[in-house]
Design an enzyme around this catalytic site. Structure first.
Site, PDB file in Angstrom:
ATOM      1  N   HIS A  45      -9.455  -4.416  11.192  1.00 36.38           N
ATOM      2  CA  HIS A  45     -10.127  -4.342   9.894  1.00 36.38           C
ATOM      3  C   HIS A  45     -11.401  -3.501   9.920  1.00 36.38           C
ATOM      4  O   HIS A  45     -12.210  -3.588   9.011  1.00 36.38           O
ATOM      5  CB  HIS A  45     -10.489  -5.756   9.412  1.00 36.38           C
ATOM      6  CG  HIS A  45      -9.363  -6.472   8.728  1.00 36.38           C
ATOM      7  ND1 HIS A  45      -8.103  -6.530   9.246  1.00 36.38           N
ATOM      8  CD2 HIS A  45      -9.306  -7.165   7.563  1.00 36.38           C
ATOM      9  CE1 HIS A  45      -7.330  -7.235   8.432  1.00 36.38           C
ATOM     10  NE2 HIS A  45      -8.038  -7.622   7.400  1.00 36.38           N
ATOM     11  N   GLU A  96       0.812  -1.224   0.000  1.00 34.83           N
ATOM     12  CA  GLU A  96       0.000   0.000   0.000  1.00 34.83           C
ATOM     13  C   GLU A  96       0.837   1.262   0.000  1.00 34.83           C
ATOM     14  O   GLU A  96       0.543   2.220  -0.718  1.00 34.83           O
ATOM     15  CB  GLU A  96      -0.956   0.018   1.199  1.00 34.83           C
ATOM     16  CG  GLU A  96      -2.135  -0.948   1.103  1.00 34.83           C
ATOM     17  CD  GLU A  96      -1.797  -2.352   1.548  1.00 34.83           C
ATOM     18  OE1 GLU A  96      -0.641  -2.607   1.944  1.00 34.83           O
ATOM     19  OE2 GLU A  96      -2.701  -3.209   1.521  1.00 34.83           O
TER      20      GLU A  96
HETATM   21  C1  TPP Z   1      -1.992  -4.348   4.638  1.00 37.27           C
HETATM   22  C2  TPP Z   1      -3.011  -5.286   4.135  1.00 37.27           C
HETATM   23  N1  TPP Z   1      -3.375  -5.228   2.846  1.00 37.27           N
HETATM   24  C3  TPP Z   1      -4.297  -6.077   2.360  1.00 37.27           C
HETATM   25  C4  TPP Z   1      -4.873  -7.004   3.161  1.00 37.27           C
HETATM   26  C5  TPP Z   1      -5.945  -7.926   2.612  1.00 37.27           C
HETATM   27  N2  TPP Z   1      -5.410  -9.273   2.500  1.00 37.27           N
HETATM   28  C6  TPP Z   1      -5.599 -10.152   3.481  1.00 37.27           C
HETATM   29  S1  TPP Z   1      -4.820 -11.562   3.199  1.00 37.27           S
HETATM   30  C7  TPP Z   1      -4.240 -11.059   1.721  1.00 37.27           C
HETATM   31  C8  TPP Z   1      -3.393 -11.974   0.920  1.00 37.27           C
HETATM   32  C9  TPP Z   1      -2.163 -12.386   1.652  1.00 37.27           C
HETATM   33  O1  TPP Z   1      -1.585 -13.482   1.074  1.00 37.27           O
HETATM   34  P1  TPP Z   1      -0.313 -14.206   1.665  1.00 37.27           P
HETATM   35  O2  TPP Z   1       0.550 -13.233   2.389  1.00 37.27           O
HETATM   36  O3  TPP Z   1       0.326 -14.959   0.571  1.00 37.27           O
HETATM   37  O4  TPP Z   1      -0.860 -15.187   2.773  1.00 37.27           O
HETATM   38  P2  TPP Z   1      -1.882 -16.403   2.622  1.00 37.27           P
HETATM   39  O5  TPP Z   1      -3.240 -15.808   2.607  1.00 37.27           O
HETATM   40  O6  TPP Z   1      -1.544 -17.122   1.373  1.00 37.27           O
HETATM   41  O7  TPP Z   1      -1.691 -17.221   3.858  1.00 37.27           O
HETATM   42  C10 TPP Z   1      -4.662  -9.769   1.466  1.00 37.27           C
HETATM   43  C11 TPP Z   1      -4.369  -9.009   0.248  1.00 37.27           C
HETATM   44  C12 TPP Z   1      -4.490  -7.013   4.525  1.00 37.27           C
HETATM   45  N3  TPP Z   1      -5.040  -7.868   5.399  1.00 37.27           N
HETATM   46  N4  TPP Z   1      -3.546  -6.167   4.963  1.00 37.27           N
END
Ligand code: TPP
Lengths: 330, 345
Positions: free
Chosen positions: A132, A63
């Site tokens: 959130h 972000e």
């Molecule tokens: C700063 C932030 N941006 C966006 C999100 C929304 N979000 C939650 S999980 C996710 C994907 C994360 O994927 P990864 O780090 O690969 O972990 P996984 O879900 O595969 O365990 C996103 C974009 C968030 N929680 N925090």
């Protein structure tokens, strides 16, 4: 005017994005999952297909990086629309939104204005927990140089977003996850719908009390007003639509009519939007007031996950009705 | 030859079963709307956290992102406390205030459950810093997804860890996707592990579907850190069988890909290894699985029957040392509340 249509808040935003992308080739949309996934909340549905990957751009979870990229691109004349998956995540980009975007014009002695739109859902949704559920309007409205709007209906969502994109300043369009699927009347697709920033709207006329509201608290205020009608209290529902600039005229006009005010906001009580509105009313039209102004806001705590506790923290119709009765001495 | 202490493999197989059965129940209860908010399941990735705890001590520190049920269970948080948290009950590991994404358990050294992607990686540095500060030989295990490696916080944390030689293992659970974004679409590197090199942190790749591989690799890393504190980076290549969260249909990936990983299931593999070596019978496996299912079901019952957190406690955890909510009275009657507030700030 030709026939009005019913569309969802989500569709309205989608139309606004499509129209502005169509109109101005310097407009682009960037954010997490906006392109191939069609948006985490499907607001950008179909835009990748229509405008291609040059203008509808998926980002990594960075972000601070892509918000800053947007500010930089705006310095040299592009008109970025930066989507935050939610404004809770805009906090990761706080420095770009609060330090770079709004200060640039002043710091550069008027050389660099930043025509950027930051948009996405804002405010508590449902049981998402403390990290959130941020209602960020009071944080951002506090910053000189930023404009902040909070559409509550599909029509306002479309009209305000289009205006935001054309504004030459950083504008935050704070949408609501809980409103994306809500429906409302709007002009035909071919009508150019622009709603100026800083223009409140009376969503329901009334004589006894003014309920000042915005975003998610608008449907709440309308529902409360219905109920109050049964108890012979006629509530005027004034939707601010923009937090900054604030339509003070509309507030004073309504208060001069009803002489009683309840402000219902989705953010926190301490330094919240309502505190500012309240200050201005008492400063400028104190003599019109027949009762102390009441505020309904969140409780001053991080938002708990538990449903019952969350409900206790957030504003609701019962709390609003109780506040209205109090200012009406009913 | 494994370098650090190791826990019994049958016990670890049992832990993987418990995690899986727990998650299956959680999924079912989410669909029945007993669980609210966002809920991210770990099914498929069990070998990663299990392999890690198999070779670490109970007093080592664990911290992770929001896909955290398994990490709490692996740490020793009871299934009851985990399920109750999902139900938002007072008996939950975070008293029903955190929810699925915010599991905490101080007693078991589980430092969360963090829902802002990347934001907990610096916290891991802080945990490790404190261990070094106090001359403790604990290791901090910091889990995160492939999506987190492009956050500024992640990069700053890695540099700090390397600079201060902090005893922390960064474990990237690379399940190929961050929501709908594949690693190739999010990351400029050919492989994630190369991030470590950029910070001069020793790194290695492990097969995250293979319990023994995870454990044995980490075993050596842990032994090295205990001897002389330093950070390390492990990329565990794994896969989540379910969507990103309960609301994600996962239409961005192919059935074939999912099938390929399912055939490489970590539970099936360890079971086969142990059976082949005569350490596990089919009867014993069935017994373990039955027990895991019973505990998961029991946890649902426990969660259902537990009390909600009391409304009166709403303000109790906003500040340490109790509530500071000012009494809504006139200023002259307000001095007690003000003193309390001043004391807390
Ligand atoms: C700063 C932030 N941006 C966006 C999100 C929304 N979000 C939650 S999980 C996710 C994907 C994360 O994927 P990864 O780090 O690969 O972990 P996984 O879900 O595969 O365990 C996103 C974009 C968030 N929680 N925090």
């Amino acid at each position: 005017m030709s026939e009005m249509r019913q569309i969802t808040y989500r569709q309205a935003l989608n139309e606004a994005l499509a129209e502005e992308l169509e109109r101005d080739p310097s407009v682009f949309l960037m954010g997490e999952e906006v392109a191939e996934y069609n948006g985490a909340y499907k607001v950008s549905q179909g835009l990748l297909e229509r405008f291609g990957p040059k203008r509808i751009i998926d980002t990594p979870i960075s972000e601070n990086g892509f918000a800053g990229l947007g500010v930089g691109a705006a310095m040299v004349g592009l008109r970025p629309i930066i989507e935050f998956m939610t404004f809770s995540f805009s906090l990761v980009a706080f420095d770009q939104v609060v330090n770079n975007a709004p200060n640039m014009l002043t710091m550069s002695g008027g050389q660099f204005n930043i025509p950027i739109t930051f948009r996405g859902p804002n405010g508590p949704a449902h049981q998402l927990g403390a990290t959130h559920s941020h209602a960020t309007e009071c944080l951002y409205a506090n910053v000189p140089g930023l404009k902040v709007c909070t559409p509550a209906t599909p029509r306002d969502a479309k009209g305000l977003l289009k205006t935001a994109v054309r504004d030459n300043n950083p504008v935050l369009v704070l949408e609501s996850e809980l409103l994306y699927s809500s429906k409302g009347l709007i002009e035909p697709a071919e009508t150019e719908l622009l709603i100026p920033l800083g223009q409140a709207e009376v969503k329901r006329e009334g004589a006894d009390v003014t309920i000042v509201c915005y975003a998610q608290t608008v449907p709440l205020a309308l529902a409360a007003a219905e109920q109050l009608e049964d108890e012979d209290i006629s509530a005027e529902v004034l939707d601010l639509r923009s937090i900054k600039p604030l339509d003070e005229r509309a507030i004073y006009d309504s208060v001069a009519k009803t002489h009683r005010v309840v402000i219902v906001e989705q953010d926190r009580p301490f330094c919240g939007v309502g505190a500012e509105v309240c200050y201005r009313i008492q400063k400028n039209i104190f003599d019109e007031l027949d009762a102390a102004i009441a505020r309904v806001s969140q409780e001053d705590v991080p938002i708990p996950y538990n449903e019952r506790l969350e409900r206790a923290v957030l504003p609701n119709a019962d709390k609003l009705i109780a506040a209205v009765k109090k200012v009406c001495y009913a | 030859m494994p370098a650090a202490e190791q826990r019994d493999e049958v016990e670890m197989l049992w832990l993987m079963l418990l995690i899986r059965r727990f998650e299956e129940r959680a999924s079912q209860q989410y669909q029945a709307q007993k669980i609210g908010g966002f809920c991210h399941l770990y099914i498929g990735q069990e070998a990663v956290v299990t392999g890690a705890v198999a070779t670490t001590r109970f007093d080592d520190y664990v911290i992770t992102a929001y896909r955290d049920h398994a990490h709490a269970l692996a740490r020793g948080t009871s299934a009851n406390a985990c399920m109750a948290e999902l139900f938002g009950k007072d008996t939950g590991c975070s008293r029903g205030l955190g929810g699925s994404m915010h599991f905490f358990d101080k007693e078991h050294h589980m430092y969360g459950g963090h829902a802002i992607v990347g934001a907990h990686v610096p916290l891991a540095c802080g945990l490790a810093f404190a261990c070094k500060y106090r001359n403790e030989d604990r290791v901090t295990l910091c889990f995160f997804g492939d999506g987190a490696i492009n956050q500024g916080a992640f990069h700053e944390a890695l540099n700090l860890a390397a600079l201060f030689k902090l005893p922390v293992i960064f474990i990237c659970e690379n399940n190929l996707f961050a929501m709908g974004t594949s690693v190739e679409r999010s990351t400029s590197l050919k492989q994630i592990i190369d991030r470590a090199e950029g910070y001069d942190i020793p790194g290695c790749v492990v097969d995250g579907m293979n319990f023994r591989h995870v454990r044995d690799t980490l075993s050596e890393v842990v032994a090295s850190i205990r001897k002389d504190p330093h950070p390390a980076f492990v990329e565990a290549r794994t896969y989540r069988y379910r969507g990103h969260s309960m609301s994600d249909p996962a239409s961005y990936r192919t059935k074939e890909q999912l099938e390929k990983y399912r055939l490489d299931d970590p539970i099936t593999r360890l079971r086969a290894q142990l059976t082949r070596e005569g350490k596990l019978t089919n009867e014993k496996f069935d017994e373990l699985d039955k027990e895991a299912k019973r505990i998961a079901l029991e946890a649902v019952k426990f969660a259902e029957e537990s009390e909600e957190p009391p409304l009166e406690k709403l303000y109790d955890y906003t500040y340490a040392n109790g509530a500071v909510k000012a009494a809504p009275s006139l200023p002259k009657n307000n001095s007690a509340a003000e003193k309390k507030a001043a004391a807390a700030s």
